[in-house]
Design an enzyme around this catalytic site. Structure first.
Site, PDB file in Angstrom:
ATOM      1  N   LEU A  67      52.387 -20.800  24.091  1.00 28.81           N
ATOM      2  CA  LEU A  67      51.630 -20.019  25.066  1.00 28.81           C
ATOM      3  C   LEU A  67      50.140 -20.086  24.784  1.00 28.81           C
ATOM      4  O   LEU A  67      49.335 -20.320  25.682  1.00 28.81           O
ATOM      5  CB  LEU A  67      52.098 -18.569  25.054  1.00 28.81           C
ATOM      6  CG  LEU A  67      53.425 -18.311  25.746  1.00 28.81           C
ATOM      7  CD1 LEU A  67      53.773 -16.839  25.675  1.00 28.81           C
ATOM      8  CD2 LEU A  67      53.375 -18.769  27.185  1.00 28.81           C
ATOM      9  N   ARG A  73      53.978  -5.411  15.090  1.00 28.22           N
ATOM     10  CA  ARG A  73      53.725  -5.751  16.487  1.00 28.22           C
ATOM     11  C   ARG A  73      54.678  -4.984  17.396  1.00 28.22           C
ATOM     12  O   ARG A  73      55.857  -4.866  17.102  1.00 28.22           O
ATOM     13  CB  ARG A  73      53.902  -7.246  16.709  1.00 28.22           C
ATOM     14  CG  ARG A  73      53.688  -7.678  18.141  1.00 28.22           C
ATOM     15  CD  ARG A  73      53.780  -9.185  18.303  1.00 28.22           C
ATOM     16  NE  ARG A  73      55.104  -9.714  18.029  1.00 28.22           N
ATOM     17  CZ  ARG A  73      56.151  -9.589  18.844  1.00 28.22           C
ATOM     18  NH1 ARG A  73      56.029  -8.947  19.984  1.00 28.22           N
ATOM     19  NH2 ARG A  73      57.317 -10.114  18.528  1.00 28.22           N
ATOM     20  N   GLY A  87      48.394 -22.265  22.767  1.00 27.36           N
ATOM     21  CA  GLY A  87      47.841 -23.626  22.774  1.00 27.36           C
ATOM     22  C   GLY A  87      47.773 -24.217  24.167  1.00 27.36           C
ATOM     23  O   GLY A  87      46.741 -24.757  24.578  1.00 27.36           O
ATOM     24  N   ARG A 137      60.906  -1.101  15.483  1.00 24.61           N
ATOM     25  CA  ARG A 137      61.658  -2.167  14.831  1.00 24.61           C
ATOM     26  C   ARG A 137      61.734  -2.006  13.323  1.00 24.61           C
ATOM     27  O   ARG A 137      62.798  -2.175  12.718  1.00 24.61           O
ATOM     28  CB  ARG A 137      61.007  -3.515  15.143  1.00 24.61           C
ATOM     29  CG  ARG A 137      61.162  -3.887  16.581  1.00 24.61           C
ATOM     30  CD  ARG A 137      60.379  -5.130  16.915  1.00 24.61           C
ATOM     31  NE  ARG A 137      60.669  -5.524  18.303  1.00 24.61           N
ATOM     32  CZ  ARG A 137      60.126  -6.569  18.908  1.00 24.61           C
ATOM     33  NH1 ARG A 137      59.258  -7.328  18.264  1.00 24.61           N
ATOM     34  NH2 ARG A 137      60.441  -6.862  20.140  1.00 24.61           N
TER      35      ARG A 137
END
Lengths: 668, 250, 262
Positions: free
Chosen positions: A66, A465, A68, A360
């Site tokens: 995504l 994240r 690059g 998470r």
């Protein structure tokens, strides 16, 4: 500008061939002013490249995921000459493709009170206050443009009957801001970026090199000016020079051997840059995803993630009692034999308000905890139940099938178990790495001319994240940040600042790359690259995985160098360099992981606190929750390579929070 | 379980290639097919020989890298399953498994089971995009898309570009792939301005790459890991006819 | 590129040609069968029908030439497409246990038909040539009847007198001329199919034609892009039914002759 020759073309003894001896200074270049205006003002202040001159500037983009692909396409649209490299056989296959859940954007299409500020706030908080406010705010700001861009490219986002975009709430966010395309958001966004890239390739603005692995970066006069690449089909080593080099090479989760990353994901590009002087930031920040399919045996080559959305309707449990768990492991009892009062729904018990939807890291750690207590339900000892029986009872099997059918099918494909009848088994697995090359506000590393975007940099996610934020960051960097900020560097340095590939610095690096390959091929020992990789992964998982402690990390710092030593003495790589040789490719990557793993442990050891994905057992509250130490560790740790067999040097970028109030996360 | 493997080996594109035989011993039914090959390869490398080269990357059925014909069927013949997600529980002790690369003139073999699928990239490059510059786009909700169209476009867009359709087709036709791409973009309002150009360009490129023609046998649909429907081929034929009439006459 | 060059030079263009010429030929096959069936209405009916056709003059020639054109295009496109197909896939798989399209076992005819289109097509072409030589050009050497020449089969085309009934009464041998007198198609057919091996050859060829059509008729809709999963069942059923009806219609004539109903 004349290219100064400062290297004799003899084989270099150290890798720091050209970097200056001057001290590394981490200047984050955060613009002054109110947070909401920083990016606009900064864009105004950035130098522009004369449109007529743009085509005289060359930019190398390594990686075509995504970040690059979007960067390469956008730079080419602006008029720059771009060369893009990927190790896959097509740019469309980069591992961004595997993201299932979605992409966040502060569109507030649902009218539920979302805003750039809220997304910014959530991201900083979710990152456990270890990210840079200004970068995160910019990310939230441009997130809205990403959705516009992707929709215009024809990405088939989920829609409502009125034809407008649908949203869902994801990863415990209080607003619905996640856009998605079935369970394939990553693939669809990547195909969008790939199509933009294709358009530029067909126009001749991008030169695409597939099945090409970057093996080193070339520094000239302290600036990154090129790369050395191996053609994976012919084995040919080639040099590529440019005005600037962009690394969009993804994360390093494969240091654990088993992760949800693709087989080919590796740290080589970032790590080679690190060895040329780029600082590596927060390497110990890795994210463990709680809902993966457990390991089934020693043969396991990678782990498969199932969307986090499963936790919306599935209940996580293990038996209350160790003996019952043991009987289940032996196959003497089936989960459906266990009555409700003998089950421990441990997430619901410990976190009554968030229940199964805790972040998470919390979910993962708790799963590990109950397994460590001996209450695991799979024979390997690493797995807990994710049970849909109650949801099926409540909503009916058909509704469950509608929501999760593809995941249930995938689960059955891999495990052979029907999850409508039996609970799923899940276990956490390494999923994403928040750490990466240190970059400033312009996404440039401390090496001038070397940029890092997407998962390869460290900038936006702090210590953890949030779900559906990886796609957002990759595309934000590639479409909307780098194309502006790179202009500043190019304009400052001028058109003439591009070396020829005949420059001696290129020969030196090429010699080093070739001799390294020679060495790998000539060891002719007994052990395969995979066996070393697996052993390293086990060390990393045990000592630097979901929970870490001083003792374990110190032990790892002793065992990894030993393993590395054995690697260079007892490795077996059959075949030759001048042909497609997958063992050789793998060996080169493992060699870098073997050094990088040590750096991770070192970073984990120095960070005497728990935050986000980094949990130090010594630093927890009495209830077993992560305990941050904002007074001493509110910084980015950026490691500088000081030479072979020398300890890297730690630099600190202090994090300042003007907007967000630092609080202890609580999901009770 | 123990298996015999008959595997295609070929040193490079110029080599004639041959079959070689291997034993896969102590294979667990929980292994994926590629993990079984990993195990065999570990043995081969330990003996100092060159491992069987095969492509794989994500190993979760989405990147489209893995590409092998197992017992004559691309990806091994489990419905909607790529080779990387095929598990050994579908095989029996003592089986002989024949493993071959994709076979198509437009997919030359690089080595062993690895083929060159850059022809797909070139087809995409010829017109498989919507020409928008970064930044110069309207708000995403400014262009509503009927849910039915969007869903159908998504059905087509699921294609992972693995090439199994070509490998399965007796004519090595790329119609299902190209049809999925053409259909996806032609179903979206954003794709309308270039609709005719795109269909003509992509079909021309497909022809140039040396793929065969569609005989409507449906093998492609049968092996497609994303179960993409033959309907899209009809849709592309329609798109092409439309484009011919509109553009071809000018 | 112009429309024509696109149609002739691209794969999809050629598939269109294939489908459209196929559709035209299908139309011919249907009309031809209906014409054949008039035989069951008696000699007068079929002979009269033949005379009517012949009287069309230039229109008949236009029809014949366009038929010829369609056959030419159909065969040219078929050969071109199939040689491209051969080139596109030079290797067969060793490991093939069963064909990949075995999922279509339920439509065994159509699956078999799909795989053999080029062969059934070429055999039909050869048969059509023989059939023309047999009944249209009336080459006596190939009709399997010693010393009988269809060129001599003519009938009176007007009622003149007691015993002479129009279109059923044969002209004496040696009397009658192509283009001037009505041809005795009835006698040609009955004596022609009286040769058992010719009838068998005919039945086999018509069988192949119908197998060819059972796939072709449905693929045609796919090629011009009007087939979908929803309409597929209907289209396939149409193709199969049409093929079966044609088979029955065509075969009824030689069978009736062989079993003495005609």
């Amino acid at each position: 500008m004349a290219i100064k020759k400062k290297k004799t073309p003899t084989k270099a003894k150290t890798v720091k061939t050209n970097s200056r001896t001057s001290k590394v200074i981490l200047d984050s270049k955060i613009p002054a002013g109110p947070i909401a205006d920083k990016w606009d003002k900064h864009r105004f202040n950035l130098k522009l490249v004369n449109p007529a001159n743009k085509r005289k500037y060359e930019v190398i983009v390594v990686g075509s995921g995504l970040a690059g692909a979007s960067a390469a396409a956008s730079l080419a649209e602006l008029g720059y000459k771009v060369k893009c490299f990927c190790y896959q056989d097509s740019p469309r296959r980069a591992h961004s493709i595997a993201a299932q859940g979605g992409i966040n954007a502060a569109k507030n299409y649902q009218n539920d009170g979302d805003s750039a500020y809220r997304l910014f706030y959530d991201t900083v908080k979710g990152g456990d206050y270890r990210s840079r406010e200004s970068n995160v705010y910019r990310l939230a700001q441009v997130s809205v443009d990403i959705i516009d861009q992707c929709a215009a490219q024809g990405v088939p986002f989920a829609r409502e009957y009125g034809g407008l975009l649908a949203n869902r709430s994801f990863g415990g966010a209080q607003v619905s801001r996640t856009f998605y395309a079935r369970g394939q958001t990553g693939q669809q966004l990547l195909l969008g970026a790939y199509s933009a890239l294709n358009r530029q390739i067909s126009l001749g603005n991008v030169e695409m090199h597939t099945r090409s692995e970057m093996l080193d970066v070339v520094m000239i006069d302290g600036h990154a000016k090129g790369i050395v690449v191996r053609n994976m089909i012919s084995g040919e080593i080639s040099r590529h020079a440019a005005h600037s080099v962009v690394l969009a090479t993804g994360g390093y989760g494969n240091v654990f051997f088993l992760s949800t990353n693709a087989m080919g994901c590796n740290v080589t590009a970032s790590y080679r840059a690190y060895k040329r002087g780029a600082c590596f930031a927060n390497p110990c920040f890795t994210q463990i995803h709680p809902t993966c399919i457990p390991v089934s045996g020693d043969h396991q080559s990678k782990l498969t993630l199932m969307s986090e959305s499963l936790r919306n309707d599935g209940r996580v449990w293990v038996p209350k009692d160790k003996k019952t768990a043991e009987k289940i492991r032996k196959g003497e009892l089936s989960p459906n034999d266990i009555s409700d009062k003998d089950r421990d729904y441990f997430l619901e018990r410990k976190y009554p308000s968030f229940g199964n939807l805790v972040p998470r890291d919390v979910a993962s750690r708790n799963a590990k905890e109950v397994c460590d207590e001996g209450r695991s339900v799979v024979s390997s000892g690493l797995g807990v139940y994710l049970d849909f029986a109650d949801s099926i009872k409540r909503m009916g099997e058909n509704t469950v099938r509608e929501r999760y059918g593809n995941l249930f099918d995938m689960y059955e494909k891999i495990t052979g178990t029907n999850a409508y009848q039996n609970p799923m088994t899940i276990y956490p697995a390494v999923h994403y790495t928040m750490g990466g090359l240190w970059v400033d506000y312009n996404l440039m590393s401390n090496l001038p001319g070397l940029f890092a975007i997407g998962e390869a940099n460290f900038s936006d996610h702090g210590a953890n994240r949030l779900g559906a934020s990886a796609l957002m960051q990759g595309l934000a960097d590639g479409y909307f940040v780098l194309p502006y900020t790179i202009g500043q560097y190019l304009a400052e340095n001028g058109i003439s600042d591009r070396p020829s590939i005949d420059d001696s610095a290129f020969s030196v690096v090429q010699d080093e790359v070739e001799s390294r390959i020679e060495t790998l091929l000539s060891i002719k020992g007994d052990r395969t690259p995979t066996s070393f990789h697996r052993e390293l992964g086990q060390i990393m998982w045990d000592k630097c995985g979901m929970a870490r402690n001083k003792e374990g990390l110190e032990e790892a710092l002793l065992t990894i160098p030993k393993l590395r030593k054995e690697f260079w003495q007892n490795l077996s790589v059959p075949g030759k360099n001048t042909a497609l040789n997958q063992s050789l490719e793998h060996a080169g990557r493992v060699a870098d992981f073997l050094e990088f793993g040590e750096l991770m442990c070192r970073d984990a050891l120095q960070r005497e606190e728990s935050c986000g994905g980094h949990f130090r057992e010594e630093h927890q509250t009495p209830e077993g929750e992560a305990k941050r130490n904002d007074d001493d560790f509110s910084y980015v740790s950026a490691w500088e390579h000081k030479g072979e067999n020398k300890k890297p040097q730690l630099h600190k970028e202090n994090l300042v929070y003007d907007e967000v109030k630092m609080t202890q996360r609580s999901y009770k | 379980m123990n298996l015999k493997l008959k595997v295609w080996r070929q040193d490079n594109a110029e080599d004639d290639g041959r079959f070689e035989y291997f034993e896969a011993l102590d294979i667990s039914p929980d292994m994926s097919f590629l993990e079984m090959l990993d195990v065999v390869n570990e043995g081969i490398i330990s003996d100092g020989d060159e491992a069987i080269a095969f492509d794989s990357d994500c190993r979760e059925g989405i990147c489209g890298t893995c590409s092998m014909v197992i017992n004559g069927v691309p990806h091994g013949g489990q419905k909607g399953t790529t080779a990387c997600q095929l598990h050994m529980r579908h095989f029996n002790d003592g089986d002989t498994i024949v493993i071959e690369p994709w076979r198509a003139t437009a997919f030359p073999v690089h080595r062993d089971l690895i083929v060159d699928r850059s022809s797909f990239d070139r087809i995409q490059r010829s017109g498989g995009f919507i020409s928008v510059r970064t930044g110069s786009v309207p708000d995403a909700n400014a262009t509503p898309v009927a849910k039915e169209n969007s869903d159908l476009a998504m059905d087509a867009a699921q294609c992972i570009g693995c090439g199994a359709c070509v490998a399965a087709c007796k004519n090595a036709s790329a119609m299902l792939f190209v049809a999925a791409k053409v259909s996806h973009l032609s179903l979206m309002p954003q794709g309308q301005p270039e609709r005719n150009r795109r269909a003509l360009a992509m079909v021309n490129q497909m022809d140039e790459e040396g793929f065969g023609n569609c005989s409507v046998n449906g093998s492609c649909e049968a092996v497609c890991p994303k179960e993409i429907s033959l309907d899209f081929i009809a849709r592309m034929n329609r798109e092409y006819g439309r484009a011919l009439l509109k553009k071809g006459c000018s | 590129m112009s429309l024509a060059s696109n149609i002739f030079n691209t794969s999809l263009g050629r598939k269109y040609l294939m489908a459209l010429s196929g559709a035209g030929l299908f139309g011919f096959v249907v009309v031809h069968m209906l014409g054949n069936l008039t035989i069951f209405a008696g000699p007068a009916a079929i002979n009269q029908y033949a005379a009517k056709l012949h009287s069309l003059g230039p229109l008949l020639w236009i029809a014949r030439l366009s038929l010829l054109g369609m056959v030419g295009i159909h065969i040219w496109a078929a050969i071109k497409l199939s040689s491209e197909n051969k080139r596109a896939r030079k290797f067969q798989y060793e490991g093939t246990i069963e064909p990949v399209d075995s999922h279509r076992k339920s439509e065994i005819v159509s699956r078999y038909a799909a795989r053999t289109m080029i062969y059934s097509g070429l055999i039909i072409a050869a048969f059509a040539f023989y059939h023309l030589a047999h009944y249209t050009w009336k080459v006596p050497q190939i009709n399997g009847l010693n010393n009988i020449d269809f060129e001599t089969f003519y009938v009176h085309d007007v009622n003149a007198g007691e015993k002479q009934i129009a279109y059923t009464t044969a002209l004496p041998e040696g009397v009658g001329k192509e283009g001037e007198n009505a041809v005795d198609v009835y006698r040609m057919v009955t004596s022609g199919f009286g040769v058992w091996w010719i009838s068998i050859f005919y039945i086999i060829s018509v069988g192949l034609l119908c197998i060819h059509l059972s796939h072709g008729l449905s693929a045609m809709f796919q090629s011009i892009g009007i087939k979908s999963k929803a309409s597929q069942k209907l289209i396939n059923r149409f193709a199969l039914t049409a093929a079966l009806l044609l088979f029955a219609g065509y075969v009824s004539v030689p069978i009736s002759v062989l079993f003495g109903f005609l």
